[in-house]
Design a protein around this motif. Sequence first.
Motif, mmCIF file in Angstrom:
data_model
loop_
_atom_site.group_PDB
_atom_site.id
_atom_site.type_symbol
_atom_site.label_atom_id
_atom_site.label_comp_id
_atom_site.label_asym_id
_atom_site.label_seq_id
_atom_site.Cartn_x
_atom_site.Cartn_y
_atom_site.Cartn_z
ATOM 1 N N ALA A 88 0.833 -1.211 0.000
ATOM 2 C CA ALA A 88 0.000 0.000 0.000
ATOM 3 C C ALA A 88 0.862 1.253 0.000
ATOM 4 C CB ALA A 88 -0.936 -0.003 1.213
ATOM 5 N N ALA A 89 1.877 1.284 0.855
ATOM 6 C CA ALA A 89 2.750 2.458 0.940
ATOM 7 C C ALA A 89 3.534 2.666 -0.356
ATOM 8 C CB ALA A 89 3.708 2.314 2.118
ATOM 9 N N GLY A 90 4.086 1.592 -0.892
ATOM 10 C CA GLY A 90 4.854 1.700 -2.138
ATOM 11 C C GLY A 90 3.997 2.155 -3.305
ATOM 12 N N CYS A 125 -1.565 2.206 -9.812
ATOM 13 C CA CYS A 125 -0.987 2.414 -8.474
ATOM 14 C C CYS A 125 -2.039 2.921 -7.498
ATOM 15 C CB CYS A 125 0.193 3.381 -8.544
ATOM 16 S SG CYS A 125 1.660 2.619 -9.259
ATOM 17 N N ALA A 126 -2.898 3.803 -7.954
ATOM 18 C CA ALA A 126 -3.979 4.300 -7.090
ATOM 19 C C ALA A 126 -4.926 3.162 -6.717
ATOM 20 C CB ALA A 126 -4.738 5.430 -7.779
ATOM 21 N N ALA A 127 -5.273 2.330 -7.682
ATOM 22 C CA ALA A 127 -6.156 1.191 -7.418
ATOM 23 C C ALA A 127 -5.481 0.200 -6.475
ATOM 24 C CB ALA A 127 -6.545 0.508 -8.730
ATOM 25 N N LEU A 128 -4.197 -0.070 -6.702
ATOM 26 C CA LEU A 128 -3.461 -1.006 -5.862
ATOM 27 C C LEU A 128 -3.357 -0.496 -4.433
ATOM 28 C CD1 LEU A 128 -1.758 -3.531 -5.398
ATOM 29 C CD2 LEU A 128 0.196 -2.296 -6.384
ATOM 30 N N ALA A 129 -3.007 0.768 -4.263
ATOM 31 C CA ALA A 129 -2.890 1.337 -2.918
ATOM 32 C C ALA A 129 -4.231 1.276 -2.192
ATOM 33 C CB ALA A 129 -2.383 2.771 -2.993
ATOM 34 N N THR A 130 -5.299 1.654 -2.877
ATOM 35 C CA THR A 130 -6.629 1.634 -2.264
ATOM 36 C C THR A 130 -7.035 0.216 -1.886
ATOM 37 O OG1 THR A 130 -7.267 3.578 -3.540
ATOM 38 C CG2 THR A 130 -9.058 2.244 -2.630
ATOM 39 N N ALA A 131 -6.841 -0.726 -2.791
ATOM 40 C CA ALA A 131 -7.216 -2.113 -2.518
ATOM 41 C C ALA A 131 -6.412 -2.678 -1.350
ATOM 42 C CB ALA A 131 -7.016 -2.960 -3.772
ATOM 43 N N ALA A 132 -5.119 -2.393 -1.309
ATOM 44 C CA ALA A 132 -4.286 -2.911 -0.214
ATOM 45 C C ALA A 132 -4.718 -2.323 1.129
ATOM 46 C CB ALA A 132 -2.817 -2.618 -0.485
#
Length: 154
Positions: A88-90, A125-132
């Motif tokens: 999420a942070a990355g 990246c926005a979707a990945l961060a939000t999902a994580a």
Amino acid sequence: MNTPRPGLLATGILAADATAHLYWLTGLTWPATDTRALSLAVLNMEVPFTFRVLAPLFLLLATGAVAVLACSRGRGGRAAAIVTAAVAAGALVRGLVGLAWSAGLGADPATPFYWLNLLLYTPLCAALATAAVLVLRRHRSGNPALLSPRGQAG
């Protein structure tokens, strides 16, 4: 056990990225014509697409995918949660940098990287961060039904 949608989304993004790196480990450079063009399109700078560079990235992405999947299913304990938090942070940091590049800071709008960043990398990246983050929230709440596709414990 059902995997909640945020877990599937994050795992899918990481697995697709890991698969791309594994593909490039074979020496193939699609969708670019050569390693220089691939490096410029993917990274906005020249980086060697060698085993020494790609193998650790593949392992990092694959580990992230497995950890996020485990965390989303309430498994993997603290280790899976820590890796999910790192994902999420990355992804958040890369997304924020991607926004700067989208604004033209350090990225030329005439390059493939600019448009790939704008239309693919930064949104993913926005979707990945939000999902994580959603996976972590579910994990921390201890409620397996939270964010489940059908609201079922699973």
